[in-house]
Design an enzyme around this catalytic site. Structure first.
Site, mmCIF file in Angstrom:
data_model
loop_
_atom_site.group_PDB
_atom_site.id
_atom_site.type_symbol
_atom_site.label_atom_id
_atom_site.label_comp_id
_atom_site.label_asym_id
_atom_site.label_seq_id
_atom_site.Cartn_x
_atom_site.Cartn_y
_atom_site.Cartn_z
ATOM 1 N N GLU A 52 30.141 2.556 15.247
ATOM 2 C CA GLU A 52 29.784 3.897 14.532
ATOM 3 C C GLU A 52 30.618 4.547 15.457
ATOM 4 O OE1 GLU A 52 24.982 3.422 14.428
ATOM 5 O OE2 GLU A 52 25.386 3.057 12.957
ATOM 6 N N GLN B 102 35.521 20.248 11.345
ATOM 7 C CA GLN B 102 37.430 19.894 11.576
ATOM 8 C C GLN B 102 37.021 18.737 12.412
ATOM 9 O OE1 GLN B 102 39.917 23.423 11.542
ATOM 10 N NE2 GLN B 102 41.451 21.902 12.178
ATOM 11 N N ASP B 103 38.538 17.806 12.178
ATOM 12 C CA ASP B 103 38.940 16.480 11.899
ATOM 13 C C ASP B 103 40.713 17.399 12.267
ATOM 14 O OD1 ASP B 103 36.639 15.647 11.834
ATOM 15 O OD2 ASP B 103 36.817 13.729 11.737
ATOM 16 N N ASN B 104 40.721 16.749 13.865
ATOM 17 C CA ASN B 104 42.358 17.234 13.606
ATOM 18 C C ASN B 104 42.722 15.582 14.172
ATOM 19 O OD1 ASN B 104 42.651 19.963 13.481
ATOM 20 N ND2 ASN B 104 41.599 20.169 15.741
ATOM 21 N N ARG C 71 49.766 17.166 26.410
ATOM 22 C CA ARG C 71 49.737 18.109 25.403
ATOM 23 C C ARG C 71 48.842 18.560 26.605
ATOM 24 N NH1 ARG C 71 51.277 17.898 19.831
ATOM 25 N NH2 ARG C 71 52.027 15.278 19.375
ATOM 26 N N HIS D 266 44.967 23.211 26.992
ATOM 27 C CA HIS D 266 44.842 24.501 26.002
ATOM 28 C C HIS D 266 43.259 24.299 26.303
ATOM 29 C CE1 HIS D 266 47.991 22.273 23.598
ATOM 30 N NE2 HIS D 266 48.665 23.119 24.599
ATOM 31 N N LYS E 276 35.178 19.435 21.578
ATOM 32 C CA LYS E 276 35.362 18.340 21.334
ATOM 33 C C LYS E 276 35.112 17.498 21.532
ATOM 34 C CE LYS E 276 39.927 20.924 22.002
ATOM 35 N NZ LYS E 276 41.307 21.285 22.451
ATOM 36 N N HIS F 240 41.436 21.647 27.713
ATOM 37 C CA HIS F 240 42.192 20.433 27.475
ATOM 38 C C HIS F 240 43.080 20.011 27.383
ATOM 39 C CE1 HIS F 240 42.197 16.905 24.881
ATOM 40 N NE2 HIS F 240 41.222 16.452 25.274
ATOM 41 N N TYR G 210 40.666 14.067 16.999
ATOM 42 C CA TYR G 210 38.899 14.779 17.772
ATOM 43 C C TYR G 210 38.928 15.675 16.258
ATOM 44 C CZ TYR G 210 43.008 18.135 18.318
ATOM 45 O OH TYR G 210 44.242 18.680 18.184
ATOM 46 N N GLU H 241 44.110 31.892 21.365
ATOM 47 C CA GLU H 241 44.508 30.476 21.902
ATOM 48 C C GLU H 241 45.328 31.223 23.695
ATOM 49 O OE1 GLU H 241 47.475 27.110 21.023
ATOM 50 O OE2 GLU H 241 48.676 29.107 20.794
ATOM 51 N N LYS I 264 55.323 26.021 24.616
ATOM 52 C CA LYS I 264 54.063 26.750 24.758
ATOM 53 C C LYS I 264 53.506 26.405 26.242
ATOM 54 C CE LYS I 264 50.918 25.591 21.998
ATOM 55 N NZ LYS I 264 49.655 25.725 21.093
ATOM 56 N N ASP I 265 53.868 24.746 26.055
ATOM 57 C CA ASP I 265 52.830 24.591 27.489
ATOM 58 C C ASP I 265 52.930 24.095 28.810
ATOM 59 O OD1 ASP I 265 51.142 23.239 25.975
ATOM 60 O OD2 ASP I 265 51.632 21.668 26.108
#
Length: 181
Positions: free
Chosen positions: A28, A46-48, A58, A61, A71, A118, A131, A142, A168-169
């Site tokens: 599970e 939401q799932d990403n 990454r 953020h 998350k 994160h 996530y 953001e 961006k990062d």
């Protein structure tokens, strides 16, 4: 599932009970009532999912204000080093981070409450990272902190010249210049 507290209050490692046999495995991954008993009231909306190769970093953020997100993250394929940085001004661990290895073999998950930046670094040839979030993405809210900010002292385990990241990062702000919670 076992819920393991980390050195930062609210950040939890979630270890499922895995049932292996000749067919494969079953576990599970998430159970609302049990999860909320340990993490508090969280309603995921939401799932990403992302796919990345070795050396992809990454983050770090976060979303500001009412758009911030909690998350629950895990790796379906591969191995990543996952990092959560406490941005809660009133927290005794403000500016500290938790670093946890997540992989398809250990099946661990990490719960990161609102108020954290994160990011993750891919350690395997390829990683599929998923996530759940409790708030939808809001581009205007953001924000990003540099993953190599010296004030954070994150010890990424690869040569930083080999890191693959986004423009961006790379434009992320210094920790001392970030907007906090």
């Amino acid at each position: 599932m076992e819920y393991i507290e980390t050195e930062i209050k609210g950040v939890l490692i979630v270890e499922p009970k895995v049932f292996d046999d000749q067919r494969g495995y079953f576990f599970e991954a998430w159970k609302r009532d049990e999860f909320q008993e340990h993490a508090g009231p969280v309603e995921f909306v939401q799932d990403n999912e992302s796919k990345s190769s070795f050396g992809v970093l990454r983050g770090l953020h976060y979303q500001k204000g009412d758009a911030s997100q909690a998350k629950l993250v895990r790796v379906i394929k591969g191995t990543v080093l996952d990092v959560a940085v406490d941005l809660r001004h009133d927290s005794p661990t403000f500016g500290k981070h938790v670093m946890v290895e997540l992989s398809d073999s250990n099946k661990r998950q990490l719960f990161i409450p609102r108020g954290f930046a994160h990011g993750f670094l891919v350690l395997s040839d390829e990683a599929i990272f998923t996530y759940k979030v409790d708030n939808v993405y809001a581009p205007k809210a953001e924000a990003s902190i540099r993953f190599d900010d010296p004030d954070l002292g994150i010890k990424w385990p690869i040569d930083m010249s080999k890191v693959i990241t986004s423009e961006k990062d790379l434009r992320g702000v210094a920790f001392r210049d970030a907007e906090y919670f």
